[in-house]
Scaffold this active site. Structure first.
Site, mmCIF file in Angstrom:
data_model
loop_
_atom_site.group_PDB
_atom_site.id
_atom_site.type_symbol
_atom_site.label_atom_id
_atom_site.label_comp_id
_atom_site.label_asym_id
_atom_site.label_seq_id
_atom_site.Cartn_x
_atom_site.Cartn_y
_atom_site.Cartn_z
ATOM 1 N N GLY A 114 24.244 88.575 113.587
ATOM 2 C CA GLY A 114 24.630 87.729 114.705
ATOM 3 C C GLY A 114 23.635 87.855 115.839
ATOM 4 C CB CYS A 115 22.621 85.552 118.541
ATOM 5 S SG CYS A 115 24.218 84.954 119.137
ATOM 6 C CE1 TYR A 116 25.776 87.147 123.905
ATOM 7 C CE2 TYR A 116 27.281 86.114 122.342
ATOM 8 C CZ TYR A 116 26.673 86.128 123.587
ATOM 9 O OH TYR A 116 26.938 85.149 124.498
#
Length: 313
Positions: A114-116
């Site tokens: 995921g990006c975060y």
């Protein structure tokens, strides 16, 4: 050798950016479906099983369905950009800088981070492994992202509002789907407290982990954390650790160009016993499409940075 690639969910933001990065590369041949075929189960099944590599840019349930459509004997390898398989048994976590490039290259099922979590894990996981940060600390993550990370519905809401909201905090139920991924791949004993927000920029992301080092056993120093990160990423062309004079501020540009790199910063106070670890990245680049292409390159035995949008050396 030409590798056949099928992007399931090619009309979405992540799928479109992956296709753009692959355009003009003769190492790949894209299998495409027209508008009528994209939701046709039989057409998707055929494309998934014809591909050397299938890249899933789908909601979680649709990604699980896509995997079920692949015949185990077909030889199709999978990169899943959803969150469906990020802690699933039998899947390789597609963060080459953390799990090892060879492991990704040898995998048949790769789950894109995921990006975060990409920002959080890049900062914390190497330091926990090296013993510079404790695995039993109650970590907090504060983060802001461009609104493109919220998917089609959020993009539409932002782009029809004039002016757009200056700040949109969310995840207040403390049960965000990224939490298991962050805890598992950092090797932590406790879930993190995650405070995400969206700002009126299309792309870009800052992920911050504040630390009271003086309250930790051994009282690690901010400089030691910076040095540890610099060692870990010394051979990376994608992740860089800022070791110069500490900048006074970090910015996200509302009209930033796409980028597939990630910058890591360690800010410390004069005594070094307070620190702020910060990752700056493109949520659609290293946080999504760029990471998928990096993993695709490794699966196909190519230079991992081919086709990526990286700063000039």
């Amino acid at each position: 050798m030409t590798h056949k690639v099928f992007i399931d969910g090619a009309a979405g933001t992540t799928g479109l950016e992956i296709a753009e990065r692959l355009a003009g590369r003769d190492e790949f041949s894209l299998i495409t479906l027209d508008d009528a075929q994209r939701k046709d189960r039989a057409a998707r099944r055929e494309a998934l099983n014809e591909a050397d590599v299938a890249i899933l840019c789908l909601p979680d349930e649709a990604a699980r369905e896509a995997v079920s459509l692949i015949d185990p004997t077909s030889g199709t390898r999978v990169i899943d950009a959803s969150s469906a398989h990020r802690t699933a048994e039998g899947w390789c976590y597609g963060f080459p800088e953390l799990v090892g490039r060879e492991r990704v290259a040898d995998a048949r099922r790769v789950s894109n981070p995921g990006c975060y979590p990409t920002g959080f894990l890049a900062l914390v996981a190497p330091l926990v492994r090296e013993g510079l940060l404790p695995a039993d600390w109650p970590y907090t993550v504060n983060a802001v992202s461009g609104y493109s990370g919220g998917g089609k519905a959020l993009i539409e809401r932002y782009e029809i509002l004039t002016p757009p909201p200056a700040f949109r905090g969310y995840g207040y139920d403390l049960a965000h789907k990224h939490l298991p991924e962050m805890q598992a791949h950092a090797g932590l004993e406790h879930p993190v407290i995650f405070a995400p927000a969206v700002v009126p920029a299309f792309r870009g992301m800052l992920v911050e982990v504040p630390l009271h080092l003086g309250a930790m056993e051994g009282e690690p120093h901010a400089d030691a954390l910076r040095e540890g990160l610099a060692r870990h990423y010394a051979d990376s062309k994608v992740v860089s650790v800022y070791t110069g004079d500490t900048p006074a501020e970090l910015l996200l540009d509302a009209d930033a160009a796409p980028g597939d790199g990630m910058e890591l910063f360690v800010f410390g106070n004069e005594g070094g016993w307070h620190a702020r670890l910060v990752a700056r990245l493109d949520n659609l680049g290293k946080g999504a499409s760029g990471a998928a292409v990096q993993n695709l390159n490794l699966l196909c035995g190519l230079d991992e940075t081919s086709g990526l949008k990286l700063p000039s050396a």
